[in-house]
Design an enzyme around this catalytic site. Structure first.
Site: not given
Lengths: 332, 298
Positions: A68, A172, A186, A190
């Site tokens: 990638k 974030s 999650y 953040k």
């Protein structure tokens, strides 16, 4: 009398506006600058690399997958503006081991010189109800999203402080400004990035190093597609309050704010409102920004309370639907 | 005309004030309730346990050190208000392994019934410049302060949702509301708790489970004494903006909150505070550089 006071106020605001450039950071010049982008092989990271490259920067892409990386390198190089520009690729997991990350940064600096701007874009999202998420997810998201931003930042910070110049960008999320249904693991990761960034900015400000925390909304990337596979219904319904953005738009805004040294980077009117509302004790880099926050907070908090009410009722409706169908299943 | 508008405004505010109890959560009754306190063997956790015990609750103390647990148990039991009350002690590291924590909660529920209130008070602080902190500190603080709050909460949440009643308290910090010099690792862990709590509250609100996030200031505890041993000068100077509190006061407020226009002005004040913190940092930096130059020429 009132007219006189109003005139003074307007004059004062205009004065602040003119004085503002004198206290704001000097913008970072991208041509010839060395920009490191973690998570730079896809999504927002790749678009940020392209945006910086288009403006003349030398790029180091850091990600795990070598294929990638090479594909991204080819794509970025199509946007070169002169012969000297270079895209360097280094494969590493930025959350695994600090010493590995330190080595990677050393390698990059040997080839392309000291790092002028670090963009911490390596991250992933996963959503689900608190009790449904696998227990390991909490540690995993924190490791990738938070530690994976700590380690590269720590590897570049000493040199940036010595040179008295630098930019560190943390990516974030709007989920890092408010906690939403399904995002316990999650949002925590953040929010952590924001705490790190606020404390770090206070430490490095006298050294002319500026921190930017970006709060992108839902963005159309491979990461987002992955996130949607397991998203609970309530989270999907609540997320429909904001629209999905293109990663190129997000990247453009982030690079603009990073060059300027703005602590806060957000996109669109929702982003503006959310950032003003949740600015808390975050630093400002321009006087006008501070003034806007002071004036709009009460109104935005009022609007926010209505939003919260609507989120709560989405959650409640889904819960009642689910219980009705459970009862129907039992009697069927 | 203006007077009429003002009158309407006052009437509206009074109406809201009267309606408020109708939409606020029903207070949790502490007498006979089962309260679990992690980090309950010292500091704020112990004071919270004492405060709940004084109001008739049954306590489960969770911490690592068995001796400190037993000492705390003796201290708490001095405040009993009837013969039936119990203080249960279980020793475990809440950040290590979820299955261990789940077992501990099971044990506690077998002895004292389902958990009515969980207080996540296990935590530690460490400060230092970003590049001076040991690299392992970032993971360690996140593990103890964040994961050590996730695991117990996860162990009690399903039962609380089933019973349609519960309180979960997370103890964050003022450093979880703003990032301060020297607190990169600590603030990150305390901000994380807030993100977790906001998301969790949205999930459990229709189940009558309420989340409280406490933001204590510097509090006079053994943990704080430990934190002060390695605190950088800038952090100490900035912290002198607020005074050190007694853990009993902090505990009282937390328990109270767990059981039920000015913004623009505050942001203005906040901006002045931020400015003063920045100048403390700059002054210390210049002092340090001067003395480095002096050392070199000496």
């Amino acid at each position: 009398m009132l007219l006189l006071a109003a005139a003074f106020l307007v004059a004062f605001v205009l004065l602040l506006y003119m004085v503002s450039p004198l206290i704001s950071p000097k913008p970072l010049a991208l041509p010839g600058a060395h920009v490191v982008v973690t998570g730079g092989s896809s999504g927002i990271g790749k678009c940020i690399a392209i945006e910086c490259y288009k403006q003349g920067a030398f790029i180091t892409l850091v990600a795990r997958n070598e294929d990638k990386l090479l594909q991204a390198k080819k794509e970025i190089e199509m946007h070169s503006i002169n012969d000297k520009q270079v895209v360097l690729c280094i494969s590493v997991d930025v959350s695994q081991d600090y010493n590995q990350v330190e080595n990677v940064i050393k390698q990059a600096q040997e080839k392309l010189g000291p790092v002028d701007m670090l963009v911490n874009c390596a991250g992933m999202a996963m959503s689900g109800k608190f009790e449904d998420l696998e227990v390991s997810t909490f540690e995993r998201l924190m490791s990738i999203n938070y530690l994976g931003s700590v380690y590269p930042s720590r590897a570049v910070i000493t040199t940036m402080k010595e040179r008295r110049v630098g930019r560190i960008v943390f990516v974030s999320s709007q989920a890092g400004q408010l906690g939403l249904f399904g995002f316990t693991a999650y949002s925590a990761s953040k929010f952590a990035i924001r705490g790190l960034a606020e404390a770090l900015q206070m430490e490095v400000k006298p050294y002319n190093v500026y921190i930017t925390v970006a709060y992108p909304p839902d963005t159309d990337t491979p990461g987002f597609a992955e996130e949607n596979r397991t998203k609970p219904l309530e989270t999907r319904l609540i997320s429909e309050t904001t629209s999905v953005c293109k990663p190129e738009q997000v990247a453009k805004q982030i690079v603009k704010d990073a060059i300027q040294g703005n602590f806060n980077s957000s996109l669109g009117s929702d982003g503006y409102m959310l950032s003003a509302l949740t600015c808390g004790m975050a630093p400002v880099t321009s006087i006008t920004e501070g003034l806007q926050q002071v004036v709009t907070m009460g109104l935005f908090r009022t609007i926010a309370l209505f939003y919260l009410g609507s989120f709560d009722s989405i959650v409640r409706r889904c819960m009642m639907q689910r219980e009705k169908s459970e009862i129907a299943d039992k009697t069927a």
